[in-house]
Motif scaffolding. Sequence first.
Motif, PDB file in Angstrom:
ATOM      1  N   ALA A 102     -13.609 -10.002  16.137  1.00 36.93           N
ATOM      2  CA  ALA A 102     -14.553 -11.242  16.762  1.00 36.93           C
ATOM      3  C   ALA A 102     -15.244 -10.435  18.009  1.00 36.93           C
ATOM      4  CB  ALA A 102     -13.677 -12.232  17.257  1.00 36.93           C
ATOM      5  N   LYS A 103     -14.525  -9.405  18.344  1.00 34.24           N
ATOM      6  CA  LYS A 103     -15.391  -8.561  19.556  1.00 34.24           C
ATOM      7  C   LYS A 103     -16.160  -7.575  19.052  1.00 34.24           C
ATOM      8  CE  LYS A 103     -11.484  -9.631  22.891  1.00 34.24           C
ATOM      9  NZ  LYS A 103     -12.568 -10.141  23.990  1.00 34.24           N
ATOM     10  N   GLY A 104     -16.359  -7.607  17.859  1.00 31.37           N
ATOM     11  CA  GLY A 104     -17.052  -6.533  17.216  1.00 31.37           C
ATOM     12  C   GLY A 104     -16.624  -5.302  17.248  1.00 31.37           C
ATOM     13  N   GLN A 105     -15.195  -5.052  17.248  1.00 31.08           N
ATOM     14  CA  GLN A 105     -14.384  -4.024  17.149  1.00 31.08           C
ATOM     15  C   GLN A 105     -13.936  -3.707  15.687  1.00 31.08           C
ATOM     16  OE1 GLN A 105     -11.912  -4.873  20.194  1.00 31.08           O
ATOM     17  NE2 GLN A 105     -13.588  -4.482  22.055  1.00 31.08           N
ATOM     18  N   ILE A 106     -13.130  -2.925  15.486  1.00 31.13           N
ATOM     19  CA  ILE A 106     -12.767  -2.590  14.074  1.00 31.13           C
ATOM     20  C   ILE A 106     -11.373  -2.547  13.836  1.00 31.13           C
ATOM     21  CG2 ILE A 106     -12.921  -0.781  12.293  1.00 31.13           C
ATOM     22  CD1 ILE A 106     -15.237   0.459  13.411  1.00 31.13           C
ATOM     23  N   ALA A 107     -10.872  -3.578  12.722  1.00 28.43           N
ATOM     24  CA  ALA A 107      -9.499  -3.859  12.741  1.00 28.43           C
ATOM     25  C   ALA A 107      -9.076  -4.424  11.152  1.00 28.43           C
ATOM     26  CB  ALA A 107      -8.783  -4.685  13.817  1.00 28.43           C
ATOM     27  N   LYS A 108      -8.241  -4.127  10.699  1.00 26.75           N
ATOM     28  CA  LYS A 108      -7.887  -4.674   9.347  1.00 26.75           C
ATOM     29  C   LYS A 108      -6.174  -4.734   9.434  1.00 26.75           C
ATOM     30  CE  LYS A 108     -11.254  -2.370   6.557  1.00 26.75           C
ATOM     31  NZ  LYS A 108     -11.446  -1.585   5.202  1.00 26.75           N
ATOM     32  N   ALA A 109      -5.838  -5.879   8.653  1.00 28.65           N
ATOM     33  CA  ALA A 109      -4.362  -6.500   8.772  1.00 28.65           C
ATOM     34  C   ALA A 109      -3.668  -6.127   7.441  1.00 28.65           C
ATOM     35  CB  ALA A 109      -4.404  -7.840   9.109  1.00 28.65           C
ATOM     36  N   TRP A 110      -2.432  -5.679   7.648  1.00 22.59           N
ATOM     37  CA  TRP A 110      -1.696  -5.639   6.555  1.00 22.59           C
ATOM     38  C   TRP A 110      -0.190  -6.324   6.749  1.00 22.59           C
ATOM     39  CZ3 TRP A 110      -5.193  -2.009   7.477  1.00 22.59           C
ATOM     40  CH2 TRP A 110      -5.839  -1.292   6.515  1.00 22.59           C
ATOM     41  N   ALA A 111       0.363  -7.000   5.934  1.00 23.16           N
ATOM     42  CA  ALA A 111       1.634  -7.459   5.900  1.00 23.16           C
ATOM     43  C   ALA A 111       2.734  -6.312   5.519  1.00 23.16           C
ATOM     44  CB  ALA A 111       2.038  -8.376   4.960  1.00 23.16           C
ATOM     45  N   LEU A 112       3.439  -6.125   6.568  1.00 26.99           N
ATOM     46  CA  LEU A 112       4.510  -4.845   6.348  1.00 26.99           C
ATOM     47  C   LEU A 112       5.763  -5.042   6.938  1.00 26.99           C
ATOM     48  CD1 LEU A 112       5.252  -1.989   5.642  1.00 26.99           C
ATOM     49  CD2 LEU A 112       4.301  -1.238   7.949  1.00 26.99           C
ATOM     50  N   ASP A 113       6.907  -4.909   5.998  1.00 31.86           N
ATOM     51  CA  ASP A 113       8.182  -5.235   6.434  1.00 31.86           C
ATOM     52  C   ASP A 113       8.672  -3.436   6.533  1.00 31.86           C
ATOM     53  OD1 ASP A 113      10.869  -5.244   6.718  1.00 31.86           O
ATOM     54  OD2 ASP A 113      11.417  -6.698   5.013  1.00 31.86           O
ATOM     55  N   VAL A 114       9.074  -3.123   7.786  1.00 35.38           N
ATOM     56  CA  VAL A 114       9.146  -1.867   7.978  1.00 35.38           C
ATOM     57  C   VAL A 114      10.556  -1.373   7.322  1.00 35.38           C
ATOM     58  CG1 VAL A 114       7.612  -1.406   9.914  1.00 35.38           C
ATOM     59  CG2 VAL A 114       9.955  -2.287  10.385  1.00 35.38           C
ATOM     60  N   ALA A 115      11.503  -2.279   6.961  1.00 36.94           N
ATOM     61  CA  ALA A 115      12.766  -2.005   6.661  1.00 36.94           C
ATOM     62  C   ALA A 115      12.653  -1.781   5.047  1.00 36.94           C
ATOM     63  CB  ALA A 115      13.778  -3.067   6.844  1.00 36.94           C
ATOM     64  N   SER A 116      11.245  -1.981   4.533  1.00 35.90           N
ATOM     65  CA  SER A 116      11.283  -1.714   2.982  1.00 35.90           C
ATOM     66  C   SER A 116      10.536  -0.284   2.636  1.00 35.90           C
ATOM     67  CB  SER A 116      10.236  -2.802   2.433  1.00 35.90           C
ATOM     68  OG  SER A 116       9.747  -2.532   1.120  1.00 35.90           O
ATOM     69  N   PRO A 117      11.265   0.799   2.260  1.00 39.65           N
ATOM     70  CA  PRO A 117      10.648   2.035   2.011  1.00 39.65           C
ATOM     71  C   PRO A 117       9.373   1.916   1.194  1.00 39.65           C
ATOM     72  CG  PRO A 117      13.049   2.133   1.599  1.00 39.65           C
ATOM     73  CD  PRO A 117      12.608   0.582   1.990  1.00 39.65           C
ATOM     74  N   ASP A 118       9.525   0.974   0.165  1.00 36.88           N
ATOM     75  CA  ASP A 118       8.339   1.111  -0.843  1.00 36.88           C
ATOM     76  C   ASP A 118       7.045   0.507  -0.073  1.00 36.88           C
ATOM     77  OD1 ASP A 118       9.808   1.862  -2.917  1.00 36.88           O
ATOM     78  OD2 ASP A 118      10.191  -0.029  -3.469  1.00 36.88           O
ATOM     79  N   GLU A 119       7.220  -0.716   0.655  1.00 37.81           N
ATOM     80  CA  GLU A 119       6.054  -1.291   1.633  1.00 37.81           C
ATOM     81  C   GLU A 119       5.532  -0.219   2.465  1.00 37.81           C
ATOM     82  OE1 GLU A 119       6.501  -5.187   3.343  1.00 37.81           O
ATOM     83  OE2 GLU A 119       7.638  -5.852   1.716  1.00 37.81           O
ATOM     84  N   VAL A 120       6.597   0.341   3.166  1.00 40.08           N
ATOM     85  CA  VAL A 120       6.121   1.458   4.142  1.00 40.08           C
ATOM     86  C   VAL A 120       5.221   2.582   3.608  1.00 40.08           C
ATOM     87  CG1 VAL A 120       6.737   3.369   5.534  1.00 40.08           C
ATOM     88  CG2 VAL A 120       7.779   1.296   5.644  1.00 40.08           C
ATOM     89  N   ARG A 121       5.542   3.093   2.397  1.00 44.92           N
ATOM     90  CA  ARG A 121       4.732   4.090   1.656  1.00 44.92           C
ATOM     91  C   ARG A 121       3.476   3.541   1.228  1.00 44.92           C
ATOM     92  NH1 ARG A 121       9.796   5.680  -0.402  1.00 44.92           N
ATOM     93  NH2 ARG A 121       9.666   4.184  -2.111  1.00 44.92           N
ATOM     94  N   ALA A 122       3.308   2.468   0.574  1.00 43.98           N
ATOM     95  CA  ALA A 122       2.170   1.456   0.279  1.00 43.98           C
ATOM     96  C   ALA A 122       1.219   1.345   1.264  1.00 43.98           C
ATOM     97  CB  ALA A 122       2.573   0.518  -0.793  1.00 43.98           C
ATOM     98  N   VAL A 123       1.771   0.869   2.430  1.00 46.11           N
ATOM     99  CA  VAL A 123       0.866   0.296   3.386  1.00 46.11           C
ATOM    100  C   VAL A 123       0.217   1.535   4.207  1.00 46.11           C
ATOM    101  CG1 VAL A 123       0.708  -0.755   5.571  1.00 46.11           C
ATOM    102  CG2 VAL A 123       1.744  -1.898   3.742  1.00 46.11           C
ATOM    103  N   VAL A 124       0.981   2.532   4.360  1.00 46.97           N
ATOM    104  CA  VAL A 124       0.484   3.944   4.994  1.00 46.97           C
ATOM    105  C   VAL A 124      -0.573   4.533   4.222  1.00 46.97           C
ATOM    106  CG1 VAL A 124       0.825   5.930   5.863  1.00 46.97           C
ATOM    107  CG2 VAL A 124       2.664   4.454   6.409  1.00 46.97           C
ATOM    108  N   ASP A 125      -0.478   4.930   3.016  1.00 44.13           N
ATOM    109  CA  ASP A 125      -1.378   5.267   2.095  1.00 44.13           C
ATOM    110  C   ASP A 125      -2.528   4.173   1.978  1.00 44.13           C
ATOM    111  OD1 ASP A 125      -0.021   7.440   1.749  1.00 44.13           O
ATOM    112  OD2 ASP A 125       1.053   6.777  -0.435  1.00 44.13           O
ATOM    113  N   ASP A 126      -2.425   3.211   1.824  1.00 42.67           N
ATOM    114  CA  ASP A 126      -3.547   2.293   1.727  1.00 42.67           C
ATOM    115  C   ASP A 126      -4.364   2.216   3.141  1.00 42.67           C
ATOM    116  OD1 ASP A 126      -5.131   0.512   0.204  1.00 42.67           O
ATOM    117  OD2 ASP A 126      -4.415  -1.326   1.445  1.00 42.67           O
ATOM    118  N   VAL A 127      -3.871   2.335   4.435  1.00 45.13           N
ATOM    119  CA  VAL A 127      -4.393   2.534   5.606  1.00 45.13           C
ATOM    120  C   VAL A 127      -5.261   3.719   5.478  1.00 45.13           C
ATOM    121  CG1 VAL A 127      -4.235   2.850   8.191  1.00 45.13           C
ATOM    122  CG2 VAL A 127      -2.811   1.061   6.958  1.00 45.13           C
ATOM    123  N   ALA A 128      -4.762   4.834   5.145  1.00 48.35           N
ATOM    124  CA  ALA A 128      -5.333   6.059   5.241  1.00 48.35           C
ATOM    125  C   ALA A 128      -6.717   5.732   4.128  1.00 48.35           C
ATOM    126  CB  ALA A 128      -4.715   7.197   4.835  1.00 48.35           C
TER     127      ALA A 128
END
Length: 259
Positions: free
Chosen positions: A59-85
């Motif tokens: 809303a301020k004209g800056q850049i951000a995207k959101a991801w749901a991430l449970d850091v206690a889940s190894p699978d979610e961690v790998r998937a989200v980090v790779d998707d962010v990149a």
Amino acid sequence: MPDFKELSRSVAGLTVLVTGAASGMGRATARVFAADGANVAVTDVAGEGAQAVAAEITAKGQIAKAWALDVASPDEVRAVVDDVAAQFGGLDIVVNNAGISVRLAIDDDGYDEAWAKGLAVMLTAHQRVIRAALPHLRKSKCPRIVNIASTEALGATALHSAYSVAKAGVTGLTRSLAVELGRDGITVNCICPGPITTGMTDRISAEHKAVYARRRTALGRYGDPEEVAHMTLSLCLPAASFLTGAVIPVDGGLMARNA
């Protein structure tokens, strides 16, 4: 005499992933980085909260995207980090901020469960996020890792043993990885916040906070999340390229004060 080196004091154009970014210090960190021109990956187990913070930023004209991430889940961690990149075309900075409150006596029936959950979210998750991010950080021109611990890692409070152990582990992880990853040019530093006004401290009355702050801190007050976030930003600047393995209290002078 060598020429004076102009070192950048901006993270503009860099991509940062912040865990636990839906509230408190994580939210402040996401907003501070975005205001400086970074691309911000807002991640949190509370997906709707992450979306709300990303919306505040865009809303301020800056850049951000959101991801749901449970850091206690190894699978979610790998998937989200790779998707962010993939979404941002790389990953330069990781801020391991996600945490939970663990306050329990050692002889409580639920202690083992609290211990396991505390270490899973506040210590094991840190190394998993870092391991998932390493292939991307090694491609960055400004690779930075900042782990958020606590002054509970430096001096303990009764009933917080599981929390203190997790946070002390983060300081050890920080120093060890600073040595291990230094040859890759990746800096690894740690911040130990003291008494900060966040959701975790909402249950403490304003009167108790005021008394505690006057007795324990040099500045006589609780800190704001933004004050921690700005230290995190400072550790991630291109100009901070020779600072690694540091454990920095941001605590209003709590650890410096004897009486």
